[in-house]
Design a protein around this motif. Structure first.
Motif, mmCIF file in Angstrom:
data_model
loop_
_atom_site.group_PDB
_atom_site.id
_atom_site.type_symbol
_atom_site.label_atom_id
_atom_site.label_comp_id
_atom_site.label_asym_id
_atom_site.label_seq_id
_atom_site.Cartn_x
_atom_site.Cartn_y
_atom_site.Cartn_z
ATOM 1 N N CYS A 116 1.205 -1.524 0.399
ATOM 2 C CA CYS A 116 0.257 -0.041 -0.041
ATOM 3 C C CYS A 116 0.679 1.094 -0.379
ATOM 4 O O CYS A 116 0.165 2.483 -0.397
ATOM 5 N N ARG A 117 2.199 1.188 0.868
ATOM 6 C CA ARG A 117 2.985 2.315 0.238
ATOM 7 C C ARG A 117 3.764 2.874 -1.405
ATOM 8 O O ARG A 117 3.758 3.884 -1.244
ATOM 9 N N ARG A 137 4.202 -3.311 16.711
ATOM 10 C CA ARG A 137 4.813 -1.977 16.231
ATOM 11 C C ARG A 137 6.187 -2.449 15.527
ATOM 12 O O ARG A 137 6.232 -1.667 14.322
ATOM 13 N N TRP A 138 7.156 -3.102 15.830
ATOM 14 C CA TRP A 138 8.149 -3.843 15.387
ATOM 15 C C TRP A 138 7.737 -3.869 13.535
ATOM 16 O O TRP A 138 8.147 -3.801 12.891
ATOM 17 N N VAL A 139 6.833 -4.564 13.604
ATOM 18 C CA VAL A 139 6.471 -5.684 11.956
ATOM 19 C C VAL A 139 5.813 -3.829 10.753
ATOM 20 O O VAL A 139 6.262 -3.851 9.816
ATOM 21 N N PHE A 140 4.975 -3.211 11.182
ATOM 22 C CA PHE A 140 4.308 -2.354 11.264
ATOM 23 C C PHE A 140 5.630 -1.138 10.920
ATOM 24 O O PHE A 140 5.353 -0.338 9.729
ATOM 25 N N TYR A 141 6.478 -0.791 11.848
ATOM 26 C CA TYR A 141 7.596 0.311 11.431
ATOM 27 C C TYR A 141 8.534 -0.242 10.651
ATOM 28 O O TYR A 141 9.027 0.545 9.484
ATOM 29 N N ILE A 142 8.536 -1.957 10.732
ATOM 30 C CA ILE A 142 10.384 -2.002 9.448
ATOM 31 C C ILE A 142 9.026 -1.720 8.144
ATOM 32 O O ILE A 142 9.906 -1.647 7.438
ATOM 33 N N PHE A 143 7.961 -2.587 7.674
ATOM 34 C CA PHE A 143 7.335 -2.399 6.140
ATOM 35 C C PHE A 143 7.345 -1.539 6.483
ATOM 36 O O PHE A 143 7.261 -0.906 4.417
ATOM 37 N N THR A 144 6.582 -0.298 6.444
ATOM 38 C CA THR A 144 5.496 1.185 6.255
ATOM 39 C C THR A 144 7.493 1.752 5.541
ATOM 40 O O THR A 144 7.828 2.140 5.136
ATOM 41 N N SER A 145 9.028 1.312 6.765
ATOM 42 C CA SER A 145 10.134 2.048 6.467
ATOM 43 C C SER A 145 10.268 1.880 5.241
ATOM 44 O O SER A 145 10.621 3.014 4.511
ATOM 45 N N GLY A 150 11.393 2.606 -0.238
ATOM 46 C CA GLY A 150 11.225 2.435 -1.689
ATOM 47 C C GLY A 150 11.106 3.662 -3.046
ATOM 48 O O GLY A 150 11.274 3.945 -4.201
ATOM 49 N N TRP A 151 9.556 3.667 -2.469
ATOM 50 C CA TRP A 151 8.447 4.645 -3.149
ATOM 51 C C TRP A 151 9.094 6.407 -3.336
ATOM 52 O O TRP A 151 9.420 7.272 -3.862
ATOM 53 N N THR A 152 10.072 7.096 -2.488
ATOM 54 C CA THR A 152 10.231 7.951 -2.173
ATOM 55 C C THR A 152 11.869 7.814 -3.289
ATOM 56 O O THR A 152 11.793 8.477 -4.041
#
Length: 206
Positions: A116-117, A137-145, A150-152
């Protein structure tokens, strides 16, 4: 729009990129598809440090998503559903939408947060059900980052590539940017109308 972004960056540097990306992910006034290519273009011209541009854009996007995630995590699904059913008609969301989004996230989990990013709209919205279902939280922030960076990087590379071709595309970049924003606004208005129609039907049946 593009000139506004360029003016902000010229006045505030990489901090302006951070603020623009933060704002885009909290309440999207300007799409990242317009912000980061302009930043990449500026970096290609030597006006900004490429690494600083990348880190500022990524940090702003990640922090914006963190705000939505932590807020949803703190409020909880029941209260968000009640709030959506009460005032969601003004924002294009209902309690049913919240339940559906949570169900999708429970089903797809980590891949949904990552992929979704790369999608306008879901890029930010996916953080809400992630918080509702209290994703680790670890899962969310790692894969969000990972997804965000990548998109950035992709958008920066696009701006970098355009540096030597700016004169060729300058005459249609501004109209294209206006068209993209107009399309997003029209889509949002349609979604808002559709949601209010559903809300009325739900109230009438209740």
């Amino acid at each position: 729009m593009l000139q506004f972004i360029a003016d902000v960056m010229a006045a505030t540097g990489t901090f302006g990129i951070f603020l623009l990306m933060l704002a885009e992910n909290i309440f999207p006034p300007i799409p990242s598809e317009a912000i980061m290519p302009v930043a990449g273009f500026a970096a290609a011209q030597g006006k900004m440090d490429p690494l600083a541009v990348f880190l500022a854009g990524s940090a702003g996007a990640i922090l914006g998503n963190a705000c939505w995630f932590e807020a949803a995590r703190a409020v909880g699904q029941e209260r968000i559903e009640r709030l959506a059913d009460k005032v969601g008609k003004y924002f294009g969301i209902t309690g049913e939408d919240v339940r559906d989004a949570s169900a999708v996230l429970i089903r797809w989990g980590i891949p949904a947060v990552f992929f979704c990013r790369f999608l306008p709209g879901p890029r930010t919205l996916i953080s809400v059900p992630a918080g509702i279902v209290r994703m680790n939280r670890w899962v969310f922030y790692i894969f969000t980052s990972i997804g965000t960076m990548g998109w950035t990087a992709f958008l920066m590379a696009a701006g970098w590539w355009l540096e030597g071709r700016w004169e060729q595309i300058d005459h249609w970049m501004e109209p294209l940017g206006i068209a993209v924003v107009a399309a997003v606004l029209l889509l949002y208005v349609w979604h808002l109308w559709r949601t209010r129609h559903r809300w009325r039907r739900g109230g009438a049946s209740g």
